[in-house]
Scaffold this motif. Structure first.
Motif, PDB file in Angstrom:
ATOM      1  N   ASP A 268     -34.277   1.556 -22.949  1.00 31.49           N
ATOM      2  CA  ASP A 268     -33.108   1.743 -22.677  1.00 31.49           C
ATOM      3  C   ASP A 268     -32.767   3.055 -22.689  1.00 31.49           C
ATOM      4  N   GLU A 269     -31.323   3.443 -22.723  1.00 27.69           N
ATOM      5  CA  GLU A 269     -30.794   4.893 -22.854  1.00 27.69           C
ATOM      6  C   GLU A 269     -31.336   5.532 -24.265  1.00 27.69           C
ATOM      7  N   THR A 270     -30.987   4.621 -25.219  1.00 26.00           N
ATOM      8  CA  THR A 270     -31.252   5.197 -26.657  1.00 26.00           C
ATOM      9  C   THR A 270     -32.775   5.554 -26.786  1.00 26.00           C
ATOM     10  N   ARG A 271     -33.671   4.436 -26.601  1.00 30.08           N
ATOM     11  CA  ARG A 271     -34.922   4.548 -26.934  1.00 30.08           C
ATOM     12  C   ARG A 271     -35.541   5.662 -25.958  1.00 30.08           C
ATOM     13  N   PHE A 272     -35.169   5.725 -24.665  1.00 32.30           N
ATOM     14  CA  PHE A 272     -35.742   6.612 -23.825  1.00 32.30           C
ATOM     15  C   PHE A 272     -35.600   8.084 -24.526  1.00 32.30           C
ATOM     16  N   GLN A 273     -34.417   8.344 -24.727  1.00 34.71           N
ATOM     17  CA  GLN A 273     -34.048   9.569 -25.541  1.00 34.71           C
ATOM     18  C   GLN A 273     -34.888  10.028 -26.598  1.00 34.71           C
ATOM     19  N   GLU A 274     -35.055   9.047 -27.486  1.00 37.39           N
ATOM     20  CA  GLU A 274     -35.642   9.123 -28.881  1.00 37.39           C
ATOM     21  C   GLU A 274     -37.008   9.336 -28.635  1.00 37.39           C
ATOM     22  N   LEU A 275     -37.626   8.772 -27.819  1.00 38.42           N
ATOM     23  CA  LEU A 275     -39.124   8.837 -27.535  1.00 38.42           C
ATOM     24  C   LEU A 275     -39.408  10.341 -26.765  1.00 38.42           C
ATOM     25  N   LEU A 276     -38.559  10.614 -26.006  1.00 36.21           N
ATOM     26  CA  LEU A 276     -38.397  11.968 -25.420  1.00 36.21           C
ATOM     27  C   LEU A 276     -38.275  12.999 -26.149  1.00 36.21           C
ATOM     28  N   LEU A 277     -37.617  13.051 -27.171  1.00 39.68           N
ATOM     29  CA  LEU A 277     -37.375  14.012 -28.037  1.00 39.68           C
ATOM     30  C   LEU A 277     -38.699  14.138 -29.011  1.00 39.68           C
ATOM     31  N   GLY A 278     -39.269  12.815 -29.153  1.00 39.20           N
ATOM     32  CA  GLY A 278     -40.433  12.894 -29.923  1.00 39.20           C
ATOM     33  C   GLY A 278     -41.469  13.451 -29.534  1.00 39.20           C
ATOM     34  N   ILE A 279     -41.847  13.270 -28.192  1.00 39.59           N
ATOM     35  CA  ILE A 279     -42.722  13.719 -27.257  1.00 39.59           C
ATOM     36  C   ILE A 279     -42.764  15.027 -27.146  1.00 39.59           C
ATOM     37  N   CYS A 280     -41.440  15.706 -26.772  1.00 42.35           N
ATOM     38  CA  CYS A 280     -41.363  17.225 -26.662  1.00 42.35           C
ATOM     39  C   CYS A 280     -41.604  17.745 -27.935  1.00 42.35           C
ATOM     40  N   ASP A 281     -41.091  17.218 -29.194  1.00 41.64           N
ATOM     41  CA  ASP A 281     -41.334  17.874 -30.421  1.00 41.64           C
ATOM     42  C   ASP A 281     -42.960  17.979 -30.641  1.00 41.64           C
ATOM     43  N   ARG A 282     -43.657  16.908 -30.239  1.00 43.40           N
ATOM     44  CA  ARG A 282     -45.189  16.957 -30.593  1.00 43.40           C
ATOM     45  C   ARG A 282     -45.851  18.073 -29.547  1.00 43.40           C
ATOM     46  N   ALA A 283     -45.193  18.162 -28.233  1.00 46.92           N
ATOM     47  CA  ALA A 283     -45.852  18.923 -27.389  1.00 46.92           C
ATOM     48  C   ALA A 283     -45.323  20.530 -27.406  1.00 46.92           C
ATOM     49  N   GLY A 284     -44.455  20.401 -28.116  1.00 41.39           N
ATOM     50  CA  GLY A 284     -43.858  22.146 -28.116  1.00 41.39           C
ATOM     51  C   GLY A 284     -43.100  22.156 -27.065  1.00 41.39           C
ATOM     52  N   ILE A 285     -42.379  21.387 -26.496  1.00 41.42           N
ATOM     53  CA  ILE A 285     -41.556  21.752 -25.525  1.00 41.42           C
ATOM     54  C   ILE A 285     -39.982  21.677 -25.866  1.00 41.42           C
ATOM     55  N   PRO A 286     -39.280  22.674 -25.709  1.00 38.35           N
ATOM     56  CA  PRO A 286     -37.683  22.789 -26.050  1.00 38.35           C
ATOM     57  C   PRO A 286     -37.063  21.603 -25.617  1.00 38.35           C
ATOM     58  N   MET A 287     -36.342  20.645 -26.351  1.00 40.99           N
ATOM     59  CA  MET A 287     -35.307  19.586 -25.906  1.00 40.99           C
ATOM     60  C   MET A 287     -34.601  19.221 -27.005  1.00 40.99           C
ATOM     61  N   THR A 288     -33.165  19.388 -26.689  1.00 37.22           N
ATOM     62  CA  THR A 288     -31.933  19.086 -27.331  1.00 37.22           C
ATOM     63  C   THR A 288     -31.612  17.626 -27.009  1.00 37.22           C
ATOM     64  N   PRO A 289     -30.668  17.145 -27.861  1.00 37.51           N
ATOM     65  CA  PRO A 289     -30.201  15.700 -27.596  1.00 37.51           C
ATOM     66  C   PRO A 289     -29.315  15.700 -26.124  1.00 37.51           C
ATOM     67  N   GLU A 290     -28.676  16.810 -26.080  1.00 37.74           N
ATOM     68  CA  GLU A 290     -27.901  16.864 -24.635  1.00 37.74           C
ATOM     69  C   GLU A 290     -28.811  17.011 -23.525  1.00 37.74           C
ATOM     70  N   ASP A 291     -29.989  17.772 -23.509  1.00 37.27           N
ATOM     71  CA  ASP A 291     -31.127  17.585 -22.648  1.00 37.27           C
ATOM     72  C   ASP A 291     -31.441  16.391 -22.471  1.00 37.27           C
ATOM     73  N   ALA A 292     -31.808  15.559 -23.509  1.00 40.90           N
ATOM     74  CA  ALA A 292     -32.441  14.348 -23.493  1.00 40.90           C
ATOM     75  C   ALA A 292     -31.420  13.269 -22.461  1.00 40.90           C
ATOM     76  N   THR A 293     -30.213  13.463 -22.825  1.00 40.72           N
ATOM     77  CA  THR A 293     -29.280  12.668 -22.112  1.00 40.72           C
ATOM     78  C   THR A 293     -29.467  12.779 -20.586  1.00 40.72           C
ATOM     79  N   ARG A 294     -29.374  14.528 -20.126  1.00 36.18           N
ATOM     80  CA  ARG A 294     -29.515  14.509 -18.772  1.00 36.18           C
ATOM     81  C   ARG A 294     -30.931  14.060 -18.200  1.00 36.18           C
ATOM     82  N   GLU A 295     -31.891  14.241 -18.901  1.00 37.50           N
ATOM     83  CA  GLU A 295     -33.310  13.637 -18.509  1.00 37.50           C
ATOM     84  C   GLU A 295     -33.423  12.352 -18.116  1.00 37.50           C
ATOM     85  N   TRP A 296     -32.515  11.615 -19.182  1.00 39.24           N
ATOM     86  CA  TRP A 296     -32.504   9.824 -18.822  1.00 39.24           C
ATOM     87  C   TRP A 296     -31.791   9.747 -17.587  1.00 39.24           C
ATOM     88  N   LEU A 297     -30.440  10.367 -17.218  1.00 35.46           N
ATOM     89  CA  LEU A 297     -29.880  10.130 -15.785  1.00 35.46           C
ATOM     90  C   LEU A 297     -30.860  10.493 -14.552  1.00 35.46           C
TER      91      LEU A 297
END
Length: 402
Positions: A268-297
């Motif tokens: 769902d929206e919450t888990r998608f954003q949590e996983l995306l933030l975790g993936i980007c952190d491990r991949a060295g890709i900048p990602m803010t919570p606001e960015d993650a919300t936009r990526e979900w949509l």
């Protein structure tokens, strides 16, 4: 194993000897495979055997749901064998007979609506395809970090799935990077509750796609489905036919559909954003919570074009449009990159996959409203679990939905 299951397996395994790949996985008795290899009489004879076995179902099985499922599976096998024997069925007839479902095109207005949504969601100015390409470049996971990130995401998905549904005991699961394949990822089920997931590195893997792709292949998708059906149908109920998983039959339509539905049901929206933030952190890709919300949509909007592969197949095989026209459609209407458009074309031209392409969006269109109509989230999860553990044909879902 009863006689119905034994003959069903012999027919399926013998067809696989003619067109390798029809049997996606087999973990049943090895002597049945050996018997299928020893001689099958040819494709026309196998089509006749499939038709004959359908006539026996009413007398030899008391389980109405199993009987209907076997009937639809055997019609699919008969259709495959008739094609291999040289019979030229119209493309739409072949698809419907193989999958127990009518192929549907994406409404043309859906492409325009989705493009409008994405125009507003994707940052920047100028051509939307160029902005999407820039987004994809920015969110590409470095290849050397991909294996460790996949292991982390799979563990997160397993934990999340286990909090909602029971898991079959055991469940060994491994991952491997591959290339030169027409798909992005594939689950190979080995039996004994174990799977190997191969991830194709021909095309870049994007952070926003990774959790959904892995959920499709593992939890609560293919791995979870296959392990549960081995446990519930093969081990507990003794339904030998469950030991063979077949491409281009109704069970594939259900399997791909439930993997699509399950990926979004779990993420769902919450888990998608949590996983995306975790993936980007491990991949060295900048990602803010606001960015993650936009990526979900943005991902949810883009997913509404999931049926473009089937639309490409209809244009190629029914409307007889040129390969160049189909690639142009995928690039302009479905917003694919040129590389991904060529991969889609490769898939819908492939002898084994040319009909299979409808299983993804078509299966999701069939199953999503059926699951949602169960009621609240708990009831939806319970109905989804039925897909993981029961023999259900697409026409049964369609009848239950009316």
């Amino acid at each position: 194993m009863d006689g119905i299951a034994g003959e069903y397996l012999l027919i399926a395994l013998a067809i696989d000897e003619i067109e390798h790949g029809i049997v996606d996985s087999y973990y049943g008795p090895p002597e049945i495979r050996e018997e299928a290899r020893s001689g099958n009489g040819g494709a026309a004879a196998l089509a006749a055997r499939a038709a004959a076995l359908r006539t026996r179902l009413g007398d030899e099985t008391d389980d109405a749901q199993r009987r209907h499922w076997l009937d639809r599976q055997l019609l699919g096998l008969e259709t495959i064998a008739r094609r291999l024997a040289g019979e030229q069925l119209p493309y739409l007839v072949e698809v419907e007979r193989c999958f127990d479902a009518v192929p549907e095109a994406t409404p043309p207005e859906q492409y325009a609506r989705t493009r409008k949504e994405l125009e507003e969601l994707v940052p920047g100015a100028g051509d939307l395809r160029e902005r999407l390409a820039e987004r994809n470049r920015r969110l590409t996971v470095p290849a050397d970090r991909l294996p460790a990130i996949i292991d982390w995401v799979a563990a997160q998905l397993r934990s999340a799935a286990a909090s909602i549904w029971p898991l079959a005991e055991g469940e060994p699961l491994s991952f491997r990077m591959v290339s030169n394949e027409p798909w992005s990822a594939y689950n190979w089920y080995d039996g004994n509750l174990g799977s190997r997931v191969e991830v194709n590195t021909d095309l870049p893997m994007r952070a926003q796609e990774l959790a959904l792709i892995l959920a499709h292949e593992t939890f609560p998708g293919h791995h979870m489905e296959h392990s549960w059906k081995e446990q519930r149908l093969y081990r507990e109920r003794g339904y030998g036919e469950a030991s063979a998983m077949l491409i281009n039959t109704p069970e594939a339509y259900i399997s791909e559909g439930l993997a699509e539905v399950g990926a979004w049901l779990l993420n769902d929206e919450t888990r998608f954003q949590e996983l995306l933030l975790g993936i980007c952190d491990r991949a060295g890709i900048p990602m803010t919570p606001e960015d993650a919300t936009r990526e979900w949509l943005t991902s949810a909007a883009g997913h509404r074009l999931r049926g473009s592969g089937g639309d490409a197949a209809l244009q190629l095989h029914v409307a007889k449009r040129s390969r160049e026209d189909v690639v142009r459609f995928l690039e302009q209407d479905a917003l694919s990159t040129h590389e991904r458009a060529l991969k889609t074309l490769e898939f819908v031209e492939h002898p084994l996959w040319r009909t299979y392409v409808f299983c993804y969006a078509g299966g999701e269109r069939l199953l999503s409203p059926w699951v949602e109509s169960a009621g609240d989230k708990s009831a939806q999860n319970a109905r989804f679990f039925r897909l993981l553990t029961e023999q259900i044909a697409p026409s049964q879902i369609a009848a239950d939905s009316n």
